[in-house]
Design an enzyme around this catalytic site. Structure first.
Site, PDB file in Angstrom:
ATOM      1  N   ASN A 142       0.806  -1.233   0.000  1.00 23.38           N
ATOM      2  CA  ASN A 142       0.000   0.000   0.000  1.00 23.38           C
ATOM      3  C   ASN A 142       0.835   1.278   0.000  1.00 23.38           C
ATOM      4  O   ASN A 142       0.441   2.269  -0.591  1.00 23.38           O
ATOM      5  CB  ASN A 142      -1.015  -0.017   1.154  1.00 23.38           C
ATOM      6  CG  ASN A 142      -0.355  -0.002   2.506  1.00 23.38           C
ATOM      7  OD1 ASN A 142       0.741  -0.541   2.682  1.00 23.38           O
ATOM      8  ND2 ASN A 142      -0.994   0.612   3.466  1.00 23.38           N
ATOM      9  N   GLY A 174       2.092 -11.263  10.392  1.00 25.56           N
ATOM     10  CA  GLY A 174       3.022 -10.869  11.461  1.00 25.56           C
ATOM     11  C   GLY A 174       3.167 -11.959  12.513  1.00 25.56           C
ATOM     12  O   GLY A 174       4.275 -12.270  12.952  1.00 25.56           O
ATOM     13  N   GLU A 233       5.055  -3.623  12.227  1.00 27.73           N
ATOM     14  CA  GLU A 233       3.951  -2.660  12.174  1.00 27.73           C
ATOM     15  C   GLU A 233       2.830  -3.326  11.401  1.00 27.73           C
ATOM     16  O   GLU A 233       3.038  -3.782  10.279  1.00 27.73           O
ATOM     17  CB  GLU A 233       4.368  -1.370  11.472  1.00 27.73           C
ATOM     18  CG  GLU A 233       5.398  -0.549  12.231  1.00 27.73           C
ATOM     19  CD  GLU A 233       4.944  -0.094  13.603  1.00 27.73           C
ATOM     20  OE1 GLU A 233       3.731  -0.049  13.863  1.00 27.73           O
ATOM     21  OE2 GLU A 233       5.826   0.181  14.429  1.00 27.73           O
ATOM     22  N   CYS A 275      -2.903   1.846   6.755  1.00 29.88           N
ATOM     23  CA  CYS A 275      -2.945   1.329   8.135  1.00 29.88           C
ATOM     24  C   CYS A 275      -3.449   2.417   9.076  1.00 29.88           C
ATOM     25  O   CYS A 275      -3.878   2.129  10.180  1.00 29.88           O
ATOM     26  CB  CYS A 275      -1.572   0.843   8.548  1.00 29.88           C
ATOM     27  SG  CYS A 275      -0.292   2.059   8.289  1.00 29.88           S
ATOM     28  N   GLU A 280       9.519   2.749  14.809  1.00 28.12           N
ATOM     29  CA  GLU A 280      10.227   3.070  13.582  1.00 28.12           C
ATOM     30  C   GLU A 280      10.350   4.586  13.449  1.00 28.12           C
ATOM     31  O   GLU A 280       9.639   5.339  14.099  1.00 28.12           O
ATOM     32  CB  GLU A 280       9.457   2.543  12.366  1.00 28.12           C
ATOM     33  CG  GLU A 280       9.279   1.035  12.411  1.00 28.12           C
ATOM     34  CD  GLU A 280       8.903   0.456  11.063  1.00 28.12           C
ATOM     35  OE1 GLU A 280       9.807   0.212  10.256  1.00 28.12           O
ATOM     36  OE2 GLU A 280       7.706   0.256  10.808  1.00 28.12           O
TER      37      GLU A 280
HETATM   38  P1  NAP Z   1       0.428  -8.840   4.132  1.00 27.92           P
HETATM   39  O1  NAP Z   1      -0.455  -9.690   3.327  1.00 27.92           O
HETATM   40  O2  NAP Z   1       0.607  -9.146   5.571  1.00 27.92           O
HETATM   41  O3  NAP Z   1       1.871  -8.872   3.413  1.00 27.92           O
HETATM   42  C1  NAP Z   1       2.937  -8.066   3.839  1.00 27.92           C
HETATM   43  C2  NAP Z   1       4.228  -8.655   3.333  1.00 27.92           C
HETATM   44  O4  NAP Z   1       4.466  -9.919   3.950  1.00 27.92           O
HETATM   45  C3  NAP Z   1       4.213  -8.924   1.826  1.00 27.92           C
HETATM   46  O5  NAP Z   1       5.493  -8.647   1.321  1.00 27.92           O
HETATM   47  C4  NAP Z   1       3.901 -10.406   1.772  1.00 27.92           C
HETATM   48  O6  NAP Z   1       4.307 -11.023   0.597  1.00 27.92           O
HETATM   49  C5  NAP Z   1       4.699 -10.895   2.961  1.00 27.92           C
HETATM   50  N1  NAP Z   1       4.308 -12.212   3.466  1.00 27.92           N
HETATM   51  C6  NAP Z   1       3.104 -12.838   3.345  1.00 27.92           C
HETATM   52  N2  NAP Z   1       3.151 -14.049   3.956  1.00 27.92           N
HETATM   53  C7  NAP Z   1       4.402 -14.176   4.483  1.00 27.92           C
HETATM   54  C8  NAP Z   1       5.059 -15.188   5.235  1.00 27.92           C
HETATM   55  N3  NAP Z   1       4.447 -16.318   5.588  1.00 27.92           N
HETATM   56  N4  NAP Z   1       6.340 -14.988   5.609  1.00 27.92           N
HETATM   57  C9  NAP Z   1       6.972 -13.860   5.287  1.00 27.92           C
HETATM   58  N5  NAP Z   1       6.410 -12.866   4.568  1.00 27.92           N
HETATM   59  C10 NAP Z   1       5.134 -13.018   4.178  1.00 27.92           C
HETATM   60  O7  NAP Z   1       0.019  -7.320   4.050  1.00 27.92           O
HETATM   61  P2  NAP Z   1      -0.364  -6.531   2.720  1.00 27.92           P
HETATM   62  O8  NAP Z   1      -1.649  -7.090   2.239  1.00 27.92           O
HETATM   63  O9  NAP Z   1       0.786  -6.463   1.796  1.00 27.92           O
HETATM   64  O10 NAP Z   1      -0.540  -5.055   3.309  1.00 27.92           O
HETATM   65  C11 NAP Z   1      -1.663  -4.659   4.001  1.00 27.92           C
HETATM   66  C12 NAP Z   1      -1.432  -4.743   5.502  1.00 27.92           C
HETATM   67  O11 NAP Z   1      -0.307  -3.963   5.868  1.00 27.92           O
HETATM   68  C13 NAP Z   1      -2.569  -4.153   6.282  1.00 27.92           C
HETATM   69  O12 NAP Z   1      -2.888  -4.982   7.383  1.00 27.92           O
HETATM   70  C14 NAP Z   1      -2.042  -2.822   6.768  1.00 27.92           C
HETATM   71  O13 NAP Z   1      -2.654  -2.321   7.909  1.00 27.92           O
HETATM   72  C15 NAP Z   1      -0.619  -3.144   6.979  1.00 27.92           C
HETATM   73  N6  NAP Z   1       0.205  -1.927   6.978  1.00 27.92           N
HETATM   74  C16 NAP Z   1       0.659  -1.457   8.172  1.00 27.92           C
HETATM   75  C17 NAP Z   1       1.423  -0.313   8.228  1.00 27.92           C
HETATM   76  C18 NAP Z   1       1.937   0.181   9.542  1.00 27.92           C
HETATM   77  O14 NAP Z   1       2.899   0.927   9.554  1.00 27.92           O
HETATM   78  N7  NAP Z   1       1.355  -0.212  10.678  1.00 27.92           N
HETATM   79  C19 NAP Z   1       1.731   0.377   7.056  1.00 27.92           C
HETATM   80  C20 NAP Z   1       1.240  -0.116   5.851  1.00 27.92           C
HETATM   81  C21 NAP Z   1       0.482  -1.276   5.829  1.00 27.92           C
HETATM   82  P3  NAP Z   1       3.335 -11.158  -0.707  1.00 27.92           P
HETATM   83  O15 NAP Z   1       2.201 -10.231  -0.512  1.00 27.92           O
HETATM   84  O16 NAP Z   1       4.239 -10.791  -1.817  1.00 27.92           O
HETATM   85  O17 NAP Z   1       2.917 -12.585  -0.777  1.00 27.92           O
END
Ligand code: NAP
Ligand code: MG
Length: 483
Positions: A150, A231, A248, A282, A460
Site C-alpha cells: 500500500n 506478522g 507494524e 494502516c 520506527e
Molecule cells: P500482508 O499480506 O501481511 O503482506 C505483507 C508482506 O508480507 C508482503 O510482502 C507479503 O508477501 C509478505 N508475506 C506474506 N506471507 C508471508 C510469510 N508467511 N512470511 C513472510 N512474509 C510473508 O500485508 P499486505 O496485504 O501487503 O498489506 C496490508 C497490511 O499492511 C494491512 O494490514 C495494513 O494495515 C498493513 N500496513 C501497516 C502499516 C503500519 O505501519 N502499521 C503500514 C502499511 C500497511 P506477498 O504479498 O508478496 O505474498
C-alpha cells in the site's frame, strides 16, 4: 516485448526460476512489467554475501555513508514525477499521492544521511577506581525487510534508510503485487558507492521467499510491515532463531467528532482519512465516532462529499480516489459490505463496483450508519474505502469507543474544546494521536508505531529507529595511572 526485471542477488541482477506479470489496477490491459521470482538458492547466496558486505560497510567512515544516503534521497526526490507515475500505475493511488510518496521516501534517506553524522555514544566513569566506560551503538548485522504494497516505496525506505545509516546490510522482499517500484528503488541504491551485495532484492511470494527469509539463521533482524496474521506467523519463525523483530501491522483507527467540532473540518478529515488511498492505509479512519447531537448534519455532509469524490484512473489528474489494488481486495471489500448489511448497518451511499472506460478494480466510497462498535465491521481491519459511523452520547462514550479495539495505531478527535483535546491526547490508547488533523499522515523525524495488535517491538522512524537497527556495546577500559 517488455524486458524482464531481475532480482539483485549478491550484487548482480539475475533471472529467477519463474516470472510474474504485474498489471495496472486502473487498466488491466496495461502490463507494467514482468518480474523474476527469486529462488531459495539465490536467497541463501545473497544472505551469505550480505554478511561480508555488512562488515565492509560498517567500516566505511560516516561521511562516506552520509554521501551514499544523500545521493539516494536526492535522486528519489528529483525523480518523484517519473517514479511516482510508475508507483501510481502499479498500485492504483492517485498520481499526486504517488509522487508525494516517492518524495517522502527520498526524505527518509536524506534524514538518515544526516543521522549517520549524529551517532554519538556515552562515556562514564566506572564505579571502580581507574576504570572508564564507553557506551556506543553498533550495527545489528543483516536485516531482512518485508514490506506491504500500500505504501510500497515509503515503507521500504523508512526501513532501508535507517538500516544502512546504522551500518547494516539489507535483504528486501517487497510485496509481490508492487514489484516495479521496488526494482526502481534498488536500481538507484545499487549504483552507489556500496560494497557488493550490501543490499539485495528478492522478489517472490510471502509464502515462499518471505517465509524462507524469516526462517534463516543468516538473518539478524526482521523488520516487517503488513497484516496481523502474517506478522504472527513471522514472529513464530523468528523466535526459533531468537531473531530480533519489529512489526507494524493493521489497525482500526477511529476519528471522534464532538458536538463542538467545526463540522466542515470534520467532514474533510473524515473523507480524506476514510477514502484516501482507497482506504488502503494502516492509518485510515474507518470508524467515525460521532456525537449524536451533530450526527445527522455530519452524516448528510459526509454522504454529499463521498458522492462527489471523483473515482478514476490513478494517472488522471482529476482523480481523487483510484481503484483498489487487486481483484482479491475488491472481493474482500464487497464481503465486508455484505457483512455490514447482515449485521444491521445501513449503507447510505457507495460500496458498489463502478464501470469505467478502462477495466480496473473500481468501487465507490461507501458510508455506513447505524453501526455499533461490537460489529465485526468495526472490529476487523477492512482496508477498503468504507467508513462506519458510530453514534455516541458523550465525550466519555466517544473516548471509550475509540479505545475499545484490539488495535491501536492512530486515533483522532475533532473538537474546539482545549480541555477535551488535551484529555483525549492523554487518554487515547494509540501510538499516534491527531487533534483536528486526519488520522493518516505522519512525519519522518519522530517515532511511528502503535499499541495492541498494531505493533510489536521498537518504534520506527526518527531517532527511535536506532533502537532496532543497532545493538549497544558497553566497554570498560582500565585507565589508572601508568606504572
Ligand atoms: P500482508 O499480506 O501481511 O503482506 C505483507 C508482506 O508480507 C508482503 O510482502 C507479503 O508477501 C509478505 N508475506 C506474506 N506471507 C508471508 C510469510 N508467511 N512470511 C513472510 N512474509 C510473508 O500485508 P499486505 O496485504 O501487503 O498489506 C496490508 C497490511 O499492511 C494491512 O494490514 C495494513 O494495515 C498493513 N500496513 C501497516 C502499516 C503500519 O505501519 N502499521 C503500514 C502499511 C500497511 P506477498 O504479498 O508478496 O505474498
Ligand atoms: Mg495481503
Amino acid at each position: 516485448m517488455l524486458k524482464l526485471k531481475k532480482n539483485l542477488i549478491a550484487g548482480d541482477w539475475v533471472d529467477g526460476s519463474s516470472e510474474i506479470e504485474n498489471r495496472n489496477p486502473s487498466d488491466l490491459s496495461d502490463l507494467v512489467g514482468i518480474f523474476a521470482q527469486a529462488t531459495a538458492d539465490q536467497l541463501e547466496i545473497t544472505l551469505q554475501q550480505a554478511r561480508h558486505a555488512q562488515v565492509e560497510w560498517a567500516a566505511y567512515g560516516i561521511e562516506r555513508k552520509y554521501n551514499v544516503l544523500m545521493a539516494i534521497g536526492t535522486e528519489m526526490m528529483s525523480r518523484a514525477e517519473e517514479l511516482g507515475t510508475l508507483l501510481a500505475r502499479e498500485e492504483g493511488k492517485p498520481l499526486a499521492e504517488g509522487k508525494g510518496e516517492i518524495y517522502r521516501a527520498g526524505q527518509f534517506f536524506t534524514y538518515y544521511a544526516a543521522e549517520t553524522l549524529r551517532q554519538l555514544g556515552d562515556t562514564a566513569d566506572s564505579v571502580r577506581d581507574g576504570v572508564e566506560i564507553d557506551v556506543r551503538r553498533e550495527p545489528v548485522g543483516v536485516v531482512a525487510i518485508i514490506s506491504p504494497w500500500n505504501f510500497p516505496t515509503a515503507t521500504a525506505s523508512w526501513k532501508i534508510a535507517p538500516a544502512l545509516c546504522f551500518g547494516n546490510a539489507v535483504v528486501w522482499k517487497p510485496a509481490n503485487i508492487t514489484p516495479a517500484s521496488a526494482v526502481a528503488l534498488v536500481e538507484i541504491i545499487s549504483r552507489q558507492d556500496i560494497p557488493k551485495g550490501l543490499v539485495s532484492l528478492v522478489m517472490g511470494s510471502g509464502s515462499t521467499v518471505g517465509q524462507k527469509l524469516t526462517e534463516s539463521t543468516l538473518v539478524d533482524a526482521i523488520s516487517f510491515t503488513g497484516s496481523v496474521p502474517v506478522g504472527k506467523a513471522i514472529a513464530a519463525s523468528a523466535i526459533q532463531n531468537l531473531t530480533r523483530l519489529q512489526m507494524e501491522m493493521g489497525s482500526k483507527n477511529a476519528l471522534a467528532i464532538m458536538d463542538d467540532a467545526d463540522l466542515n473540518l470534520a467532514v474533510s478529515l473524515a473523507l480524506g482519512g476514510a477514502f484516501g488511498g482507497s482506504g488502503q492505509k494502516c492509518t485510515a479512519s474507518s470508524r467515525l465516532v460521532v456525537h449524536q447531537s451533530v450526527h445527522d448534519e455530519f452524516v448528510e455532509k459526509l454522504v454529499l462529499g463521498a458522492k462527489a469524490m471523483k473515482v478514476g484512473h490513478a494517472l488522471d489528474p482529476e482523480t481523487q480516489m483510484g481503484p483498489v489494488v487487486s481483484e482479491q481486495q475488491l472481493v474482500e471489500n464487497f464481503n465486508f459490505v455484505d457483512l455490514a448489511k447482515s449485521e444491521g448497518a445501513e449503507l447510505l451511499c457507495g460500496g458498489v463496483r463502478l464501470d469505467m472506460p478502462t477495466d480496473g478494480y473500481y468501487m465507490s466510497p461507501g458510508v455506513f450508519v447505524g453501526t455499533k462498535n461490537d460489529m465485526r465491521v468495526n472490529r476487523e481491519e477492512m482496508f477498503a474505502p468504507l467508513a462506519c459511523v458510530i453514534s455516541v452520547d458523550s465525550y466519555d462514550e466517544a473516548l471509550h469507543v475509540v479505545n475499545d479495539t484490539n488495535f491501536g495505531l492512530t486515533s483522532g478527535i475533532v473538537t474546539t474544546s482545549l480541555a477535551r483535546a488535551t484529555h483525549f491526547r492523554r487518554n487515547a490508547q494509540t501510538g499516534c494521536v491527531m487533534v483536528n488533523l486526519p488520522t493518516a499522515g505522519t512525519d519522518y523525524h519522530v517515532p511511528f508505531g502503535g499499541r495492541g495488535d498494531s505493533s510489536y517491538g521498537p518504534r520506527e522512524q526518527g531517532r527511535a529507529a536506532a533502537e532496532f537497527y543497532t545493538v549497544v556495546k558497553t566497554s570498560y577500559i582500565a585507565s589508572g595511572k601508568p606504572s
